[in-house]
Motif scaffolding. Structure first.
Motif, PDB file in Angstrom:
ATOM      1  N   ALA A   1      72.446 -18.853  45.945  1.00  0.00           N
ATOM      2  CA  ALA A   1      71.166 -18.161  45.748  1.00  0.00           C
ATOM      3  C   ALA A   1      70.012 -19.168  45.788  1.00  0.00           C
ATOM      4  O   ALA A   1      68.969 -18.915  46.408  1.00  0.00           O
ATOM      5  N   MET A   2      70.207 -20.306  45.165  1.00  0.00           N
ATOM      6  CA  MET A   2      69.197 -21.358  45.164  1.00  0.00           C
ATOM      7  C   MET A   2      68.988 -21.885  46.586  1.00  0.00           C
ATOM      8  O   MET A   2      67.854 -22.123  47.014  1.00  0.00           O
ATOM      9  N   ALA A   3      70.079 -22.041  47.336  1.00  0.00           N
ATOM     10  CA  ALA A   3      69.997 -22.529  48.713  1.00  0.00           C
ATOM     11  C   ALA A   3      69.245 -21.530  49.593  1.00  0.00           C
ATOM     12  O   ALA A   3      68.427 -21.922  50.432  1.00  0.00           O
ATOM     13  N   ILE A   4      69.519 -20.240  49.404  1.00  0.00           N
ATOM     14  CA  ILE A   4      68.816 -19.212  50.185  1.00  0.00           C
ATOM     15  C   ILE A   4      67.320 -19.277  49.902  1.00  0.00           C
ATOM     16  O   ILE A   4      66.492 -19.211  50.819  1.00  0.00           O
ATOM     17  N   GLU A   5      66.964 -19.435  48.636  1.00  0.00           N
ATOM     18  CA  GLU A   5      65.556 -19.574  48.256  1.00  0.00           C
ATOM     19  C   GLU A   5      64.913 -20.768  48.950  1.00  0.00           C
ATOM     20  O   GLU A   5      63.794 -20.678  49.461  1.00  0.00           O
ATOM     21  N   LEU A   6      65.628 -21.885  48.963  1.00  0.00           N
ATOM     22  CA  LEU A   6      65.135 -23.110  49.600  1.00  0.00           C
ATOM     23  C   LEU A   6      64.913 -22.881  51.092  1.00  0.00           C
ATOM     24  O   LEU A   6      63.888 -23.287  51.647  1.00  0.00           O
ATOM     25  N   GLU A   7      65.852 -22.220  51.744  1.00  0.00           N
ATOM     26  CA  GLU A   7      65.726 -21.945  53.176  1.00  0.00           C
ATOM     27  C   GLU A   7      64.559 -21.000  53.454  1.00  0.00           C
ATOM     28  O   GLU A   7      63.816 -21.198  54.417  1.00  0.00           O
ATOM     29  N   GLU A   8      64.391 -19.983  52.628  1.00  0.00           N
ATOM     30  CA  GLU A   8      63.279 -19.050  52.818  1.00  0.00           C
ATOM     31  C   GLU A   8      61.938 -19.731  52.576  1.00  0.00           C
ATOM     32  O   GLU A   8      60.956 -19.469  53.278  1.00  0.00           O
ATOM     33  N   GLU A   9      61.902 -20.610  51.601  1.00  0.00           N
ATOM     34  CA  GLU A   9      60.700 -21.395  51.326  1.00  0.00           C
ATOM     35  C   GLU A   9      60.368 -22.264  52.542  1.00  0.00           C
ATOM     36  O   GLU A   9      59.210 -22.369  52.954  1.00  0.00           O
ATOM     37  N   GLY A  10      61.397 -22.882  53.127  1.00  0.00           N
ATOM     38  CA  GLY A  10      61.206 -23.708  54.312  1.00  0.00           C
ATOM     39  C   GLY A  10      60.694 -22.901  55.484  1.00  0.00           C
ATOM     40  O   GLY A  10      59.791 -23.335  56.215  1.00  0.00           O
ATOM     41  N   ARG A  11      61.257 -21.709  55.670  1.00  0.00           N
ATOM     42  CA  ARG A  11      60.814 -20.853  56.770  1.00  0.00           C
ATOM     43  C   ARG A  11      59.336 -20.514  56.626  1.00  0.00           C
ATOM     44  O   ARG A  11      58.574 -20.614  57.593  1.00  0.00           O
ATOM     45  N   GLU A  12      58.910 -20.142  55.429  1.00  0.00           N
ATOM     46  CA  GLU A  12      57.497 -19.829  55.197  1.00  0.00           C
ATOM     47  C   GLU A  12      56.614 -21.046  55.469  1.00  0.00           C
ATOM     48  O   GLU A  12      55.548 -20.926  56.081  1.00  0.00           O
ATOM     49  N   TYR A  13      57.065 -22.211  55.021  1.00  0.00           N
ATOM     50  CA  TYR A  13      56.312 -23.455  55.237  1.00  0.00           C
ATOM     51  C   TYR A  13      56.115 -23.692  56.735  1.00  0.00           C
ATOM     52  O   TYR A  13      55.009 -23.965  57.200  1.00  0.00           O
ATOM     53  N   TYR A  14      57.196 -23.572  57.510  1.00  0.00           N
ATOM     54  CA  TYR A  14      57.112 -23.851  58.940  1.00  0.00           C
ATOM     55  C   TYR A  14      56.282 -22.812  59.684  1.00  0.00           C
ATOM     56  O   TYR A  14      55.543 -23.149  60.606  1.00  0.00           O
ATOM     57  N   LEU A  15      56.378 -21.548  59.295  1.00  0.00           N
ATOM     58  CA  LEU A  15      55.558 -20.523  59.949  1.00  0.00           C
ATOM     59  C   LEU A  15      54.072 -20.755  59.664  1.00  0.00           C
ATOM     60  O   LEU A  15      53.222 -20.599  60.550  1.00  0.00           O
ATOM     61  N   GLU A  16      53.782 -21.160  58.433  1.00  0.00           N
ATOM     62  CA  GLU A  16      52.394 -21.475  58.064  1.00  0.00           C
ATOM     63  C   GLU A  16      51.881 -22.649  58.901  1.00  0.00           C
ATOM     64  O   GLU A  16      50.764 -22.624  59.419  1.00  0.00           O
TER      65      GLU A  16
END
Length: 162
Positions: free
Chosen positions: A23-38
């Motif tokens: 669950a923590m890893a999924i959060e990290l990946e989703e956070e990364g995706r948002e960062y890169y899209l931004e």
């Protein structure tokens, strides 16, 4: 100020199950995706946008791998094809190279954090398949790190020559 890698290690030490870690890893990946899209939306040239969209897509794939693993308890095949953005960057570095390098440094830091996270999960793995899955995820994050590092090398060499 606490080092982000130590913070991750401490969080991992407090986790009670592999499901919490995933669950923590999924959060990290989703956070990364948002960062890169931004970051993609802030880039002026197409190659920069393409790089960050590529990385955002990678983070989305990683979150999906993790969800598959959580649901099936079987490690999915983690695939990665190493792209070459250097040729495109050669033509497109703008007069805002320092700004672009700053964005690359932020991405480099994020990928390093992700690599460390999966390395720690692999160490805590309870069986061989789990260990190999997290090692594969770690390898992919390291590949992202290398892509960004190569672009940073290229960007700083380019800047020094002008």
């Amino acid at each position: 100020m606490k080092d982000v890698l130590h913070e991750i290690a401490e969080k991992l030490d407090r986790l009670e199950s592999i499901d919490e870690a995933i669950a923590m890893a999924i959060e990290l990946e989703e956070e990364g995706r948002e960062y890169y899209l931004e970051r993609a939306s802030s880039m002026e040239h197409e190659t920069g946008k393409s790089l960050y969209k590529f990385l955002a897509d990678e983070e989305k794939k990683h979150a999906e791998y993790l969800r598959q693993y959580r649901e099936s308890k079987k490690a999915p095949v983690v695939e990665f094809e190493y792209p070459d953005f250097k040729a495109s960057f050669r033509e497109e570095f703008s007069d805002k190279t320092l700004e672009e390098v700053g964005v690359l440094l932020g991405a480099l830091r994020f990928e390093h954090k992700s690599e460390f996270f999966y390395e720690e999960l692999a160490k805590k793995a309870t069986d061989q398949e789990q260990k190999e899955f997290f090692e594969n995820m770690e390898d992919v994050e390291r590949s992202h790190y290398r892509i960004i590092e190569e672009l940073l090398d290229y960007a700083t060499q380019f800047r020094m020559q002008t």
